[in-house]
Design a protein around this motif. Structure first.
Motif, mmCIF file in Angstrom:
data_model
loop_
_atom_site.group_PDB
_atom_site.id
_atom_site.type_symbol
_atom_site.label_atom_id
_atom_site.label_comp_id
_atom_site.label_asym_id
_atom_site.label_seq_id
_atom_site.Cartn_x
_atom_site.Cartn_y
_atom_site.Cartn_z
ATOM 1 N N GLN A 19 0.843 -1.181 0.000
ATOM 2 C CA GLN A 19 0.000 0.000 0.000
ATOM 3 C C GLN A 19 0.890 1.245 0.000
ATOM 4 O O GLN A 19 1.886 1.316 0.726
ATOM 5 C CB GLN A 19 -0.900 0.011 1.239
ATOM 6 C CG GLN A 19 -1.830 -1.186 1.358
ATOM 7 C CD GLN A 19 -2.915 -1.157 0.300
ATOM 8 O OE1 GLN A 19 -3.467 -0.115 -0.010
ATOM 9 N NE2 GLN A 19 -3.200 -2.324 -0.269
ATOM 10 N N THR A 20 0.536 2.234 -0.830
ATOM 11 C CA THR A 20 1.339 3.454 -0.918
ATOM 12 C C THR A 20 0.458 4.691 -0.806
ATOM 13 O O THR A 20 -0.760 4.632 -0.958
ATOM 14 C CB THR A 20 2.127 3.526 -2.244
ATOM 15 O OG1 THR A 20 1.213 3.510 -3.349
ATOM 16 C CG2 THR A 20 3.105 2.370 -2.356
ATOM 17 N N ARG A 23 0.651 8.934 -2.080
ATOM 18 C CA ARG A 23 1.380 9.900 -2.903
ATOM 19 C C ARG A 23 1.541 11.215 -2.148
ATOM 20 O O ARG A 23 0.581 11.751 -1.573
ATOM 21 C CB ARG A 23 0.641 10.149 -4.223
ATOM 22 C CG ARG A 23 1.289 11.248 -5.085
ATOM 23 C CD ARG A 23 0.697 11.316 -6.475
ATOM 24 N NE ARG A 23 1.040 10.123 -7.231
ATOM 25 C CZ ARG A 23 0.782 9.974 -8.541
ATOM 26 N NH1 ARG A 23 0.159 10.924 -9.203
ATOM 27 N NH2 ARG A 23 1.117 8.857 -9.155
ATOM 28 N N GLU A 62 5.606 8.275 -4.582
ATOM 29 C CA GLU A 62 4.806 7.345 -3.792
ATOM 30 C C GLU A 62 5.668 6.788 -2.663
ATOM 31 O O GLU A 62 6.824 6.411 -2.873
ATOM 32 C CB GLU A 62 4.312 6.186 -4.673
ATOM 33 C CG GLU A 62 3.437 6.613 -5.836
ATOM 34 C CD GLU A 62 1.968 6.708 -5.457
ATOM 35 O OE1 GLU A 62 1.614 6.231 -4.363
ATOM 36 O OE2 GLU A 62 1.191 7.253 -6.263
ATOM 37 N N VAL A 63 5.096 6.737 -1.476
ATOM 38 C CA VAL A 63 5.806 6.157 -0.336
ATOM 39 C C VAL A 63 4.936 5.081 0.296
ATOM 40 O O VAL A 63 3.708 5.085 0.142
ATOM 41 C CB VAL A 63 6.162 7.226 0.728
ATOM 42 C CG1 VAL A 63 7.138 8.249 0.163
ATOM 43 C CG2 VAL A 63 4.911 7.905 1.260
ATOM 44 N N ALA A 64 5.565 4.149 1.002
ATOM 45 C CA ALA A 64 4.826 3.116 1.720
ATOM 46 C C ALA A 64 3.828 3.766 2.660
ATOM 47 O O ALA A 64 4.089 4.835 3.234
ATOM 48 C CB ALA A 64 5.784 2.217 2.494
ATOM 49 N N ALA A 65 2.665 3.143 2.813
ATOM 50 C CA ALA A 65 1.554 3.742 3.557
ATOM 51 C C ALA A 65 1.818 3.896 5.046
ATOM 52 O O ALA A 65 1.046 4.551 5.749
ATOM 53 C CB ALA A 65 0.287 2.919 3.346
ATOM 54 N N ALA A 108 9.325 -3.075 2.663
ATOM 55 C CA ALA A 108 8.354 -2.254 1.935
ATOM 56 C C ALA A 108 8.180 -2.698 0.492
ATOM 57 O O ALA A 108 7.448 -2.057 -0.270
ATOM 58 C CB ALA A 108 8.761 -0.787 1.994
ATOM 59 N N ALA A 111 8.830 -0.098 -2.389
ATOM 60 C CA ALA A 111 8.289 1.251 -2.194
ATOM 61 C C ALA A 111 9.242 2.053 -1.314
ATOM 62 O O ALA A 111 9.887 1.511 -0.416
ATOM 63 C CB ALA A 111 6.917 1.189 -1.538
ATOM 64 N N LYS A 112 9.345 3.330 -1.586
ATOM 65 C CA LYS A 112 10.147 4.182 -0.723
ATOM 66 C C LYS A 112 9.464 4.328 0.630
ATOM 67 O O LYS A 112 8.244 4.264 0.730
ATOM 68 C CB LYS A 112 10.334 5.556 -1.361
ATOM 69 C CG LYS A 112 11.168 5.536 -2.635
ATOM 70 C CD LYS A 112 11.484 6.944 -3.108
ATOM 71 C CE LYS A 112 12.392 6.903 -4.328
ATOM 72 N NZ LYS A 112 12.824 8.264 -4.751
ATOM 73 N N LEU A 144 -1.041 8.586 6.533
ATOM 74 C CA LEU A 144 0.314 8.045 6.509
ATOM 75 C C LEU A 144 0.884 8.022 7.930
ATOM 76 O O LEU A 144 1.598 8.929 8.340
ATOM 77 C CB LEU A 144 1.192 8.900 5.580
ATOM 78 C CG LEU A 144 2.681 8.632 5.479
ATOM 79 C CD1 LEU A 144 2.955 7.201 5.060
ATOM 80 C CD2 LEU A 144 3.325 9.598 4.496
#
Length: 355
Positions: free
Chosen positions: A3-4, A6, A13-16, A47, A50-51, A302
């Motif tokens: 899950q991300t 923005r 996009e980053v990890a949620a 992750a 994902a960042k 987030l």
């Protein structure tokens, strides 16, 4: 699939679920580099490509030192490949030469007005971000820079225009806001896109203005970086008595954890116990339930829980995949309505931190 979320005004996009780094260094007993680095690495690796948003601060150390940034510099020197795998958000804009002023500023900005007149001036913000970049030693570019609080003596438009100038100078890439009101968020975003707005959100902290900020952020496509989503550790169920919090721990600044506030602690513990019951029925940890609840407030939520242990970091990230049913959310919200938290988030003299 991970899950991300923005970041506002970007295609990033980053990890949620992000990672708060404050208590790696702002504690009477900081963890070792080895333990801190493992916690970061395991979380980023988990992750799935994902960042991961890492949340730091210019003053996240004992006596409001820059030790958190120095820790990050050592991390990125040793593991330079993780610079591109992480998005670094750093709070600054406070007077590091006056630790007492910082303490008062963080816990009650209205008492610290004499120290705030220059907090969002271009010169002061430039000095702050230059100090941050110097401590990072070129190991990582600051992706998001934010003032720790909104200066009540100047307009948010002036602050954002100053931030825009610093972006054009190449000091950092994007602007974040911290502890702002919904109205301030809207006005700020009209000047410069806000990448993320950082406020406290948890089953322990869900004030009326919190809800307004969450709603406005959703409308404007801005993620809410929810700090202390685990109620400063209380919602994990690991704290069962005041003695579990070490002397000198900054959590004692909160009325919810002050040793002499003996009535608040046991009352709030009943809220934790009720949430633990729901977590047990769902087969998740109490901390994961709290994070899942924060995530359930919207796709733009987030959470940035703090962790100094790799196992806890991974556990936190896994909460992004936990979906609460409508019945479960109703049960949790019913508990929050019935067992209202006692004690202010910070000091009793603080009328509110919303700027």
């Amino acid at each position: 699939m991970v899950q991300t979320v923005r970041l506002g005004g970007t295609d990033i996009e980053v990890a949620a679920i992000g990672h708060g780094l404050m208590l790696m260094t702002w504690t009477p007993t900081p963890v070792s580099d080895e333990q801190a680095f493992e916690a970061i690495i395991k979380g980023v690796d988990a992750a799935g490509g994902a960042k991961v948003l890492l949340n730091s601060g210019e003053f996240y150390g004992e006596n409001f030192s820059t030790t958190n940034l120095e820790l990050l510099a050592r991390f990125y020197k040793k593991y330079p490949e993780y610079a591109d795998k992480t998005v670094l958000s750093v709070k600054g804009g406070v007077d590091l030469a006056n630790g007492h002023a910082i303490s008062r500023y963080l816990y009650d900005y209205r008492l610290a007005k004499p120290h705030l007149s220059k907090k969002i001036s271009l010169e002061f913000l430039r000095k702050s971000i230059d100090n941050i970049n110097a401590k990072l030693e070129g190991t990582k570019h600051v992706d998001i820079f934010e003032a720790a609080r909104v200066d009540p003596n100047r307009s948010i438009e002036e602050a954002m225009n100053n931030m825009k100038t610093l972006i054009e100078e190449g000091k950092f890439s994007h602007v974040g806001l911290s502890e702002c009101s919904a109205e301030t968020l809207r006005r700020a975003n009209a000047v410069v896109p806000v990448a993320a707005v950082e406020i406290e959100v948890s089953p322990f902290s869900y004030e009326e203005e919190t809800r307004k900020v969450i709603a406005t952020a959703k409308e404007l496509n801005i993620p809410v970086a929810a700090y202390s989503p685990l109620g400063r550790g209380f919602l994990t169920g690991q704290i069962t008595k005041l003695e579990d919090i070490l002397e000198g721990d900054m959590r004692h600044q909160s009325e919810r954890f002050k040793p002499h506030q003996t009535k608040n602690f046991p009352h709030n513990l009943t809220l934790v116990d009720a949430l633990k019951t729901i977590a047990a029925k769902k087969g998740v940890s109490p901390g994961q339930l709290a994070l899942a609840w924060v995530r359930s407030l919207g796709p733009h939520m987030l959470p940035i829980p703090g962790s100094s242990k790799a196992s806890r970091t991974i556990e936190n990230l896994q909460a992004a995949d936990i979906i609460l049913t409508e019945d479960e959310k109703a049960e949790i919200n019913g508990i929050l309505d019935t067992i209202q938290v006692k004690g202010a988030r910070y000091q009793a003299s603080t009328p509110g931190l919303w700027g």
